[in-house]
Scaffold this motif. Sequence first.
Motif, PDB file in Angstrom:
ATOM      1  N   ASP A   4       0.860  -1.170   0.000  1.00 56.85           N
ATOM      2  CA  ASP A   4       0.000   0.000   0.000  1.00 56.85           C
ATOM      3  C   ASP A   4       0.903   1.229   0.000  1.00 56.85           C
ATOM      4  OD1 ASP A   4      -1.509   2.234   0.868  1.00 56.85           O
ATOM      5  OD2 ASP A   4      -2.914   0.941   1.944  1.00 56.85           O
ATOM      6  N   LYS A   5       0.935   1.955  -1.117  1.00 51.74           N
ATOM      7  CA  LYS A   5       1.813   3.117  -1.282  1.00 51.74           C
ATOM      8  C   LYS A   5       1.647   4.118  -0.137  1.00 51.74           C
ATOM      9  CE  LYS A   5       2.346   7.124  -4.277  1.00 51.74           C
ATOM     10  NZ  LYS A   5       2.028   7.699  -5.591  1.00 51.74           N
ATOM     11  N   ASP A   6       0.406   4.462   0.181  1.00 52.00           N
ATOM     12  CA  ASP A   6       0.165   5.454   1.231  1.00 52.00           C
ATOM     13  C   ASP A   6       0.648   4.958   2.591  1.00 52.00           C
ATOM     14  OD1 ASP A   6      -0.944   7.282  -0.569  1.00 52.00           O
ATOM     15  OD2 ASP A   6      -2.952   6.434  -0.331  1.00 52.00           O
ATOM     16  N   LYS A   7       0.466   3.661   2.843  1.00 54.01           N
ATOM     17  CA  LYS A   7       0.915   3.079   4.114  1.00 54.01           C
ATOM     18  C   LYS A   7       2.445   3.124   4.221  1.00 54.01           C
ATOM     19  CE  LYS A   7       0.544  -1.105   6.901  1.00 54.01           C
ATOM     20  NZ  LYS A   7       0.001  -2.470   6.962  1.00 54.01           N
ATOM     21  N   ILE A   8       3.138   2.775   3.123  1.00 51.66           N
ATOM     22  CA  ILE A   8       4.608   2.813   3.119  1.00 51.66           C
ATOM     23  C   ILE A   8       5.101   4.240   3.346  1.00 51.66           C
ATOM     24  CG2 ILE A   8       6.642   2.629   1.591  1.00 51.66           C
ATOM     25  CD1 ILE A   8       5.848  -0.046   2.668  1.00 51.66           C
ATOM     26  N   LEU A   9       4.533   5.205   2.620  1.00 57.59           N
ATOM     27  CA  LEU A   9       4.969   6.599   2.779  1.00 57.59           C
ATOM     28  C   LEU A   9       4.710   7.098   4.200  1.00 57.59           C
ATOM     29  CD1 LEU A   9       3.820   8.118  -0.633  1.00 57.59           C
ATOM     30  CD2 LEU A   9       6.144   7.477   0.058  1.00 57.59           C
ATOM     31  N   GLN A  10       3.547   6.758   4.758  1.00 59.17           N
ATOM     32  CA  GLN A  10       3.225   7.171   6.127  1.00 59.17           C
ATOM     33  C   GLN A  10       4.201   6.548   7.122  1.00 59.17           C
ATOM     34  OE1 GLN A  10       0.666   9.412   6.998  1.00 59.17           O
ATOM     35  NE2 GLN A  10       1.826   9.408   8.896  1.00 59.17           N
ATOM     36  N   LEU A  11       4.471   5.249   6.966  1.00 59.99           N
ATOM     37  CA  LEU A  11       5.410   4.553   7.856  1.00 59.99           C
ATOM     38  C   LEU A  11       6.791   5.198   7.787  1.00 59.99           C
ATOM     39  CD1 LEU A  11       6.094   2.120   9.720  1.00 59.99           C
ATOM     40  CD2 LEU A  11       6.535   0.809   7.638  1.00 59.99           C
ATOM     41  N   GLU A  25      15.332  17.194   7.242  1.00 60.42           N
ATOM     42  CA  GLU A  25      14.044  17.517   6.620  1.00 60.42           C
ATOM     43  C   GLU A  25      13.734  16.623   5.413  1.00 60.42           C
ATOM     44  OE1 GLU A  25      12.949  21.827   6.578  1.00 60.42           O
ATOM     45  OE2 GLU A  25      15.069  22.091   7.085  1.00 60.42           O
ATOM     46  N   ILE A  26      14.090  15.348   5.542  1.00 62.56           N
ATOM     47  CA  ILE A  26      13.795  14.373   4.495  1.00 62.56           C
ATOM     48  C   ILE A  26      12.306  14.037   4.555  1.00 62.56           C
ATOM     49  CG2 ILE A  26      14.186  11.998   3.733  1.00 62.56           C
ATOM     50  CD1 ILE A  26      17.088  12.321   4.819  1.00 62.56           C
ATOM     51  N   GLU A  27      11.661  14.061   3.396  1.00 60.65           N
ATOM     52  CA  GLU A  27      10.238  13.712   3.296  1.00 60.65           C
ATOM     53  C   GLU A  27      10.058  12.691   2.178  1.00 60.65           C
ATOM     54  OE1 GLU A  27       5.895  15.671   2.203  1.00 60.65           O
ATOM     55  OE2 GLU A  27       7.657  16.960   2.261  1.00 60.65           O
ATOM     56  N   TYR A  28       9.438  11.559   2.522  1.00 58.57           N
ATOM     57  CA  TYR A  28       9.155  10.523   1.532  1.00 58.57           C
ATOM     58  C   TYR A  28       7.922  10.940   0.745  1.00 58.57           C
ATOM     59  CZ  TYR A  28      12.671   7.896   3.971  1.00 58.57           C
ATOM     60  OH  TYR A  28      13.861   7.513   4.513  1.00 58.57           O
ATOM     61  N   ILE A  29       8.037  10.897  -0.593  1.00 57.79           N
ATOM     62  CA  ILE A  29       6.968  11.465  -1.423  1.00 57.79           C
ATOM     63  C   ILE A  29       6.369  10.505  -2.451  1.00 57.79           C
ATOM     64  CG2 ILE A  29       7.727  13.854  -1.111  1.00 57.79           C
ATOM     65  CD1 ILE A  29       9.059  13.620  -3.928  1.00 57.79           C
ATOM     66  N   ASP A  30       7.035   9.406  -2.770  1.00 60.18           N
ATOM     67  CA  ASP A  30       6.485   8.500  -3.771  1.00 60.18           C
ATOM     68  C   ASP A  30       7.053   7.092  -3.580  1.00 60.18           C
ATOM     69  OD1 ASP A  30       4.905   7.705  -5.926  1.00 60.18           O
ATOM     70  OD2 ASP A  30       6.259   8.497  -7.455  1.00 60.18           O
ATOM     71  N   ALA A  31       6.248   6.110  -3.928  1.00 62.45           N
ATOM     72  CA  ALA A  31       6.665   4.708  -3.881  1.00 62.45           C
ATOM     73  C   ALA A  31       5.937   3.979  -4.988  1.00 62.45           C
ATOM     74  CB  ALA A  31       6.336   4.083  -2.524  1.00 62.45           C
ATOM     75  N   GLY A  32       6.572   2.950  -5.500  1.00 59.06           N
ATOM     76  CA  GLY A  32       5.954   2.165  -6.561  1.00 59.06           C
ATOM     77  C   GLY A  32       6.659   0.845  -6.702  1.00 59.06           C
ATOM     78  N   GLU A  33       6.377   0.162  -7.783  1.00 58.32           N
ATOM     79  CA  GLU A  33       6.949  -1.147  -8.041  1.00 58.32           C
ATOM     80  C   GLU A  33       8.479  -1.057  -8.061  1.00 58.32           C
ATOM     81  OE1 GLU A  33       6.697  -5.139  -8.447  1.00 58.32           O
ATOM     82  OE2 GLU A  33       4.923  -3.849  -8.412  1.00 58.32           O
ATOM     83  N   GLY A  34       9.127  -1.444  -6.965  1.00 55.28           N
ATOM     84  CA  GLY A  34      10.581  -1.505  -6.901  1.00 55.28           C
ATOM     85  C   GLY A  34      11.298  -0.199  -6.665  1.00 55.28           C
ATOM     86  N   PHE A  35      10.594   0.862  -6.221  1.00 53.05           N
ATOM     87  CA  PHE A  35      11.289   2.134  -5.957  1.00 53.05           C
ATOM     88  C   PHE A  35      10.646   2.906  -4.808  1.00 53.05           C
ATOM     89  CE2 PHE A  35       7.864   3.852  -8.508  1.00 53.05           C
ATOM     90  CZ  PHE A  35       7.659   5.129  -7.982  1.00 53.05           C
ATOM     91  N   LEU A  36      11.443   3.791  -4.214  1.00 48.93           N
ATOM     92  CA  LEU A  36      10.990   4.723  -3.181  1.00 48.93           C
ATOM     93  C   LEU A  36      11.691   6.045  -3.430  1.00 48.93           C
ATOM     94  CD1 LEU A  36       9.413   5.183  -0.488  1.00 48.93           C
ATOM     95  CD2 LEU A  36      11.514   4.486   0.700  1.00 48.93           C
ATOM     96  N   THR A  37      10.949   7.154  -3.299  1.00 47.14           N
ATOM     97  CA  THR A  37      11.499   8.488  -3.549  1.00 47.14           C
ATOM     98  C   THR A  37      11.242   9.403  -2.358  1.00 47.14           C
ATOM     99  OG1 THR A  37      11.124   8.281  -5.929  1.00 47.14           O
ATOM    100  CG2 THR A  37      11.402  10.504  -5.091  1.00 47.14           C
ATOM    101  N   ALA A  38      12.250  10.221  -2.052  1.00 41.83           N
ATOM    102  CA  ALA A  38      12.128  11.241  -1.014  1.00 41.83           C
ATOM    103  C   ALA A  38      12.736  12.530  -1.538  1.00 41.83           C
ATOM    104  CB  ALA A  38      12.848  10.804   0.267  1.00 41.83           C
ATOM    105  N   LYS A  39      12.477  13.619  -0.817  1.00 42.05           N
ATOM    106  CA  LYS A  39      13.084  14.895  -1.166  1.00 42.05           C
ATOM    107  C   LYS A  39      13.721  15.500   0.080  1.00 42.05           C
ATOM    108  CE  LYS A  39       8.942  17.743  -0.557  1.00 42.05           C
ATOM    109  NZ  LYS A  39       8.077  18.754  -1.169  1.00 42.05           N
ATOM    110  N   MET A  40      14.689  16.392  -0.158  1.00 44.15           N
ATOM    111  CA  MET A  40      15.383  17.066   0.930  1.00 44.15           C
ATOM    112  C   MET A  40      15.724  18.480   0.482  1.00 44.15           C
ATOM    113  SD  MET A  40      18.980  15.980   2.822  1.00 44.15           S
ATOM    114  CE  MET A  40      20.061  16.503   1.485  1.00 44.15           C
ATOM    115  N   PRO A  41      15.440  19.492   1.316  1.00 39.05           N
ATOM    116  CA  PRO A  41      15.819  20.851   0.943  1.00 39.05           C
ATOM    117  C   PRO A  41      17.336  21.043   1.047  1.00 39.05           C
ATOM    118  CG  PRO A  41      14.792  20.844   3.115  1.00 39.05           C
ATOM    119  CD  PRO A  41      14.706  19.439   2.575  1.00 39.05           C
ATOM    120  N   VAL A  42      17.869  21.854   0.139  1.00 43.28           N
ATOM    121  CA  VAL A  42      19.289  22.211   0.182  1.00 43.28           C
ATOM    122  C   VAL A  42      19.366  23.647   0.678  1.00 43.28           C
ATOM    123  CG1 VAL A  42      21.421  22.474  -1.136  1.00 43.28           C
ATOM    124  CG2 VAL A  42      19.819  20.639  -1.716  1.00 43.28           C
TER     125      VAL A  42
END
Length: 140
Positions: A4-11, A25-42
């Motif tokens: 469950d994409k939303d469950k993984i991102l929330q966890l 300030e890392i924030e997880y923003i997307d997940a899918g088949e075989g990947f996870l994405t986060a963002k971080m401010p510079v």
Amino acid sequence: MSFDKDKILQLCNDWCKNTLMETLEIEYIDAGEGFLTAKMPVNSRVHQPMGLLHGGATVALAESVGSAASLMYINPEKQESRGIEISANHLKSKREGTVFCTAKIIHQGRSIHLWEIKITDEEGKLISLCKLTNMILPRR
């Protein structure tokens, strides 16, 4: 693989509280088949003395995302992921804005996960390329 994409991102985002990931300030923003994405401010919080994104902050981002990505392949109530080796090639500098980090699975074994991790800028230009090996252990 079913997740469950939303469950993984929330966890992942919940696990950041009171950790280095929250400090960066890392924030997880997307997940899918075989990947996870986060963002971080510079900004100055992740700069080295010359005003550029610190390589250590970049590696911390990569290991955070790659380790969290293994959650999609394990039962977090019975298993845990531990990063055991990481390598990084820093290819481009960044002074401000946001970087995006995507971990993609290369190998999923019972006890070892291997991830390719790309850190890019807002335009999709490659900042750093990393490789992370996670060991999967029984939860203690």
